[in-house]
Structure formats: C-alpha cells, structure tokens
Design a protein around this motif. Structure first.
Motif: not given
Length: 167
Positions: A21-25, A95-100, A113-129
């Motif tokens: 899995m790669r996060v593309l954006g 998030g946009i993901f490449h999954v193979e 499960i796995e994809c949201p886990r990857m982007i959640f820390p960034f969402l947490r920061r946005v909510v905090s800001d």
C-alpha cells in the motif's frame, strides 16, 4: 505492475506476495466549522462535552489498483451545564491509495481499516488546528480503533438483515 498470482519456487512451493500500500495523496473534500458560542455571545468559561461521530467510506478509482478511502467526522461540543452548543465541526478527509496483492475477499476490510489508520494522524492535526484557530483549545482526538468500528458496522448490517430473512 506486480503479478498478483502466487509465484512458483524452485522447490515446488508457491510464494504469495505481501500486500503493498502507498498513500498517493490526501485532502479535505469538505469541511464546515461553526463557532456557535461566539455567534450567540455565550460565556467562554464553560466545560465542554465533546461528541465525535465517525463514518468511513471507500471506493475504487478508475486507475488500476487505486482506491479512495474517506473518514467523515461530525464533532459537536456542548456545554456540560445547560446543553448549549459551543461549536460544530464536520469534515470529510480522504486519502488516495495504491493497493496491490490484497485478496479480493480481504480488500473491503483493508480499505476500511488499514487505509484510514494511515491518514488518521493527519486528520487529527487538521481537527486540532481548526478548533484552535476557531477560538477553542485544540481538540486532540483520541485514537480510533478502526478494526472495532469495522466489526461493529458488519454486526449492525447483519442484525439489520436478519429480520428481513425471517419475514
């Protein structure tokens, strides 16, 4: 492109390739923040009671092996005394993901499960800001157990289908 089929080894055994899995954006698709306390002129020295609702969504994109997963939060902060709403935050973070190399029967849970886990820390920061910039102490979201969330949703769907089968 990696071949998703098991590869034959010299000893005759097959080797299954590990999921990749790669996060593309990642991006905010939609967001709304309302500082209701400031609009109504409510006192700022109140103790908040914060409620967070989480919804997940995933879909296949047109490009091969690309998927989009989104986390939708609905955050409502009310005063513990008097039930006055302080602020409301609605955000759809994707998030946009490449999954193979994920078997078809495991793709749905992987995307929710796995994809949201990857982007959640960034969402947490946005909510905090957003909450800090909106005039409140920064809201630091607790970790979300996406596995439990997924299991609860599957159980809820199964329970909703059970009465239909009995009818």
């Amino acid at each position: 492109m990696a071949d998703e089929q098991p590869q034959a080894q010299p000893n005759g055994q097959e080797q299954v390739q590990a999921p990749q899995m790669r996060v593309l954006g990642q991006f905010i698709r939609d967001m709304s923040f309302e500082n209701i306390m400031a609009q109504k002129g409510a006192p700022a020295d109140t103790t908040p009671d914060v409620q967070v609702q989480v919804n997940l969504d995933a879909k296949k994109r047109s490009a091969e092996n690309q998927y989009e997963t989104s986390i939708k939060l609905n955050v409502t902060s009310k005063a513990k005394e008097g039930d006055t709403t302080l602020f409301v935050l609605e955000i759809d973070y994707a998030g946009i993901f490449h999954v193979e190399n994920v078997p078809e029967d495991q793709l749905h849970p992987f995307l929710l499960i796995e994809c949201p886990r990857m982007i959640f820390p960034f969402l947490r920061r946005v909510v905090s800001d957003i909450t800090r910039d909106g005039g409140f102490p920064p809201l630091n979201l607790e970790n979300i157990d996406f596995l439990s969330l997924y299991r609860n949703e599957i159980a809820r769907r199964q329970a909703a289908e059970t009465p239909k089968a009995d009818a």
